[in-house]
Design a protein around this motif. Structure first.
Motif, PDB file in Angstrom:
ATOM      1  N   GLY A  31       0.786  -1.223   0.000  1.00 18.12           N
ATOM      2  CA  GLY A  31       0.000   0.000   0.000  1.00 18.12           C
ATOM      3  C   GLY A  31       0.818   1.273   0.000  1.00 18.12           C
ATOM      4  O   GLY A  31       0.238   2.374  -0.012  1.00 18.12           O
ATOM      5  N   LEU A  32       2.148   1.174   0.013  1.00 23.64           N
ATOM      6  CA  LEU A  32       2.981   2.370  -0.012  1.00 23.64           C
ATOM      7  C   LEU A  32       3.183   2.833  -1.451  1.00 23.64           C
ATOM      8  O   LEU A  32       3.264   2.028  -2.379  1.00 23.64           O
ATOM      9  CB  LEU A  32       4.329   2.094   0.649  1.00 23.64           C
ATOM     10  N   SER A  33       3.295   4.132  -1.629  1.00 23.31           N
ATOM     11  CA  SER A  33       3.455   4.676  -2.979  1.00 23.31           C
ATOM     12  C   SER A  33       4.889   4.590  -3.470  1.00 23.31           C
ATOM     13  O   SER A  33       5.149   4.800  -4.659  1.00 23.31           O
ATOM     14  CB  SER A  33       2.994   6.141  -3.009  1.00 23.31           C
ATOM     15  N   ARG A  34       5.799   4.267  -2.583  1.00 23.27           N
ATOM     16  CA  ARG A  34       7.215   4.275  -2.931  1.00 23.27           C
ATOM     17  C   ARG A  34       7.814   2.890  -2.729  1.00 23.27           C
ATOM     18  O   ARG A  34       7.548   2.237  -1.717  1.00 23.27           O
ATOM     19  CB  ARG A  34       7.931   5.291  -2.044  1.00 23.27           C
ATOM     20  N   PRO A  35       8.645   2.389  -3.658  1.00 18.60           N
ATOM     21  CA  PRO A  35       9.246   1.067  -3.477  1.00 18.60           C
ATOM     22  C   PRO A  35      10.320   1.080  -2.402  1.00 18.60           C
ATOM     23  O   PRO A  35      10.811   2.148  -2.008  1.00 18.60           O
ATOM     24  CB  PRO A  35       9.850   0.766  -4.854  1.00 18.60           C
ATOM     25  N   TYR A  36      10.678  -0.108  -1.930  1.00 21.75           N
ATOM     26  CA  TYR A  36      11.745  -0.200  -0.927  1.00 21.75           C
ATOM     27  C   TYR A  36      13.071   0.253  -1.523  1.00 21.75           C
ATOM     28  O   TYR A  36      13.778   1.083  -0.950  1.00 21.75           O
ATOM     29  CB  TYR A  36      11.863  -1.622  -0.393  1.00 21.75           C
ATOM     30  N   TRP A  37      13.441  -0.320  -2.676  1.00 21.06           N
ATOM     31  CA  TRP A  37      14.645   0.145  -3.377  1.00 21.06           C
ATOM     32  C   TRP A  37      14.226   1.264  -4.319  1.00 21.06           C
ATOM     33  O   TRP A  37      13.444   1.066  -5.234  1.00 21.06           O
ATOM     34  CB  TRP A  37      15.297  -0.999  -4.160  1.00 21.06           C
ATOM     35  N   ASP A  38      14.736   2.461  -4.116  1.00 26.83           N
ATOM     36  CA  ASP A  38      14.335   3.612  -4.918  1.00 26.83           C
ATOM     37  C   ASP A  38      15.564   4.249  -5.541  1.00 26.83           C
ATOM     38  O   ASP A  38      16.293   5.011  -4.908  1.00 26.83           O
ATOM     39  CB  ASP A  38      13.591   4.632  -4.056  1.00 26.83           C
ATOM     40  N   GLU A  39      15.787   3.965  -6.820  1.00 28.63           N
ATOM     41  CA  GLU A  39      16.931   4.541  -7.509  1.00 28.63           C
ATOM     42  C   GLU A  39      16.554   5.757  -8.344  1.00 28.63           C
ATOM     43  O   GLU A  39      17.356   6.237  -9.144  1.00 28.63           O
ATOM     44  CB  GLU A  39      17.630   3.499  -8.378  1.00 28.63           C
ATOM     45  N   SER A  40      15.327   6.265  -8.127  1.00 30.70           N
ATOM     46  CA  SER A  40      14.970   7.521  -8.784  1.00 30.70           C
ATOM     47  C   SER A  40      15.636   8.711  -8.095  1.00 30.70           C
ATOM     48  O   SER A  40      15.642   9.823  -8.623  1.00 30.70           O
ATOM     49  CB  SER A  40      13.454   7.718  -8.793  1.00 30.70           C
ATOM     50  N   VAL A  41      16.180   8.476  -6.903  1.00 26.88           N
ATOM     51  CA  VAL A  41      16.948   9.483  -6.182  1.00 26.88           C
ATOM     52  C   VAL A  41      18.194   8.831  -5.609  1.00 26.88           C
ATOM     53  O   VAL A  41      18.271   7.605  -5.492  1.00 26.88           O
ATOM     54  CB  VAL A  41      16.130  10.128  -5.034  1.00 26.88           C
ATOM     55  N   HIS A  42      19.167   9.650  -5.291  1.00 32.50           N
ATOM     56  CA  HIS A  42      20.366   9.143  -4.622  1.00 32.50           C
ATOM     57  C   HIS A  42      21.044  10.307  -3.914  1.00 32.50           C
ATOM     58  O   HIS A  42      20.737  11.479  -4.169  1.00 32.50           O
ATOM     59  CB  HIS A  42      21.324   8.465  -5.606  1.00 32.50           C
ATOM     60  N   TYR A  43      21.963   9.977  -3.034  1.00 33.29           N
ATOM     61  CA  TYR A  43      22.716  10.991  -2.311  1.00 33.29           C
ATOM     62  C   TYR A  43      24.135  11.082  -2.860  1.00 33.29           C
ATOM     63  O   TYR A  43      24.730  10.064  -3.241  1.00 33.29           O
ATOM     64  CB  TYR A  43      22.745  10.697  -0.814  1.00 33.29           C
ATOM     65  N   VAL A  44      24.646  12.288  -2.888  1.00 33.51           N
ATOM     66  CA  VAL A  44      26.005  12.548  -3.350  1.00 33.51           C
ATOM     67  C   VAL A  44      26.800  13.099  -2.173  1.00 33.51           C
ATOM     68  O   VAL A  44      26.374  14.064  -1.525  1.00 33.51           O
ATOM     69  CB  VAL A  44      26.026  13.550  -4.515  1.00 33.51           C
TER      70      VAL A  44
END
Length: 381
Positions: A31-44
Motif C-alpha cells: 500500500g505504499l506509494s514508494r518502493p523499498y529500493w528507490d533509484e529515482s533518487v540518490h545521495y552525493v
C-alpha cells in the motif's frame, strides 16, 4: 551532501532481484506509494565527507569496545537486562575475544557537522545485500566514473579468512520464521562471501539445530557436529530459549556472545556516561529523561522502530510494538535532517574493526521503520 534525482534503469526490478534483492517487495509493507529500493533518487557525498565519517565511526567503534571492557570489569550486566545466569559467560566470551564479523552504526548526519550516533546494530544487522551489492551495481551502470563508500564485499571475504574458526564446515543458520526472505538472502550472501574466502559451509535452519545430550554438542539434521555457526538470530532470543544455556558454552557463534553488550541500547547510556559531551553522541540515560526537554524512549531490545516514544515541547509520538519489558533508554532527540521532504538515516558498516561502507534509508517520518526506502549513494568531487 546533497540529494539528486535520476531515471531508474529499464527493468530495474528484475535487475536487483537477479542480484539478490529478491525480498524488496515482501519486506516492504503493501500500500505504499514508494518502493523499498528507490533509484529515482540518490545521495552525493564528497570524499572529504566520507573520510571524516570513516574516522568518526571507527572512533565510535573503539569507544564501544572500551565500554564492553568497562561493563565486564565492573560487572554491569544488569543494566543490559541480561539474565544473571549468563553474566559469566558473556564475560568469558569477551575475555577470549571470540571473533566477530560485522556491524552497522545508524547515524544522524546532515553534511554540516559531526555524525550523531542513534544506535549500534552489532548482532543481527540487515540491509547488507543492498548496501554491499545492489547499490554497487547501480553505480557501475549509471555512474561508472564515480566512487562509492563501499568495500563491504572485499572486507567480508578477507575477514572470513582471518577469523580462525574451528575445523570442519561453518554452518549458516536462517530461521523458518522469516516470511519476507530478507534473512534468508542475507545469510545466503554472507555464506557466499565465506565460500569465496575458502571456507566450507553448510546451510541449516535454526529450528533444525539439535542438542546431542550424550556427546554434549549441537548437531544439524545429518548429525554433523556444529563447531562454528553464523546466525541472524538475536542473542536475546537465544538466551530465552531452552537451549540457551548450552549455546553460551558450546559452538563458536558469529556474532559472539559479547555482542549482547553492543546490540543493546543500554550501550547509548553507558557511552554518554563515559564520554559525556562527545560530539558524536547524544545525551542518554537509563533512569529517565532527567533534564532532557526533547527525548526518545527506546526499548533496550527493540527492532524496526517499534515501541518507541518521542517527547518534545511540541509533540508526543509513539510507535506500536510489543518491546519494552526489558526497560528503556532515554536518548536526547534531534529530528533527522530534511532533504526535499525526506529524512535520511546513514547506516555505516563496520567489518571487524574497520569502517567498510554506507547504506542510506529515508522516510518522511520522525522514526525510521519498515516503511523506509533504501536509496543508493555516490562520491563525486
Amino acid at each position: 551532501m546533497r540529494r539528486e534525482h535520476g531515471t531508474p534503469r529499464p527493468g530495474w526490478e528484475k535487475t536487483i532481484e537477479g542480484q539478490g534483492l529478491a525480498y524488496h517487495k515482501a519486506a516492504h509493507p503493501s500500500g505504499l506509494s514508494r518502493p523499498y529500493w528507490d533509484e529515482s533518487v540518490h545521495y552525493v557525498l564528497s570524499m572529504d565527507e566520507v573520510e571524516a565519517l570513516e574516522e568518526q565511526v571507527e572512533e565510535l567503534h573503539a569507544m564501544c569496545l572500551s565500554t564492553v571492557e568497562h561493563v565486564v570489569s565492573a560487572g554491569r550486566f544488569a543494566d543490559f537486562a541480561i539474565p544473571e545466569w549468563a553474566w559469566e559467560d558473556v564475560a568469558r566470551s569477551w575475555e577470549r575475544r571470540d571473533p566477530h564479523l560485522y556491524a552497522r552504526f545508524d547515524l544522524r548526519y546532515d553534511g554540516t557537522g559531526p555524525a550523531r550516533l542513534l544506535e549500534y546494530n552489532a548482532d543481527t544487522p540487515t540491509s547488507l545485500v543492498e548496501s554491499s551489492v545492489i547499490q554497487w551495481f547501480w553505480l557501475q551502470d549509471l555512474h561508472p566514473g564515480d566512487d562509492q563508500w563501499n568495500s563491504v564485499h572485499e572486507r567480508l571475504i578477507d575477514r572470513w579468512s582471518r577469523l580462525g574458526l574451528p575445523p570442519g564446515p561453518t554452518h549458516f543458520a536462517f530461521t523458518n520464521m522469516d516470511e519476507t526472505g530478507e534473512e534468508a538472502m542475507t545469510v545466503a550472501y554472507l555464506q557466499e562471501t565465506a565460500e569465496q574466502a575458502g571456507l566450507q559451509t553448510v546451510s541449516v535452519a535454526m529450528e533444525d539445530i539439535g542438542w546431542d545430550s550424550l556427546n554434549r554438542r549441537f548437531v544439524d539434521v545429518e548429525e554433523r557436529m556444529i563447531r562454528s555457526a553464523f546466525k541472524l538470530y538475536p542473542w536475546e532470543w537465544m538466551l530465552a530459549e531452552d537451549f540457551g544455556r548450552h549455546a553460551v558454552r558450546h559452538t563458536t557463534w558469529i556474532e559472539p556472545l559479547w555482542k549482547t553488550l553492543l546490540s543493546n541500547k543500554a550501550l547509548l547510556a553507558l557511552l554518554w556516561e563515559r564520554y559525556t559531551g562527545h560530539p558524536n553522541l547524544m545525551p542518554a540515560y537509563l533512569d529517565g529523561p532527567r533534564d532532557l526537554t526533547s527525548y526518545i524512549a527506546k526499548p533496550l531490545l527493540g527492532r524496526e522502530g517499534a515501541s518507541m516514544r518521542i517527547v518534545t515541547p511540541d509533540v508526543t509520538q509513539e510507535t506500536p510494538g510489543a518491546y519494552g519489558r526489558e526497560g528503556y533508554v532515554f536518548q536526547g532527540f534531534e529530528a533527522l535532517p530534511v532533504f526535499e521532504g525526506q529524512r535520511p538515516v546513514l547506516g555505516a558498516w563496520m567489518v571487524a574493526d574497520e569502517a567498510a561502507g554506507l547504506g542510506i534509508r529515508e522516510t518522511t517520518g520522525l522514526i525510521t521503520d519498515d516503511t523506509s526506502s533504501f536509496v543508493p549513494h555516490r562520491i563525486a568531487d
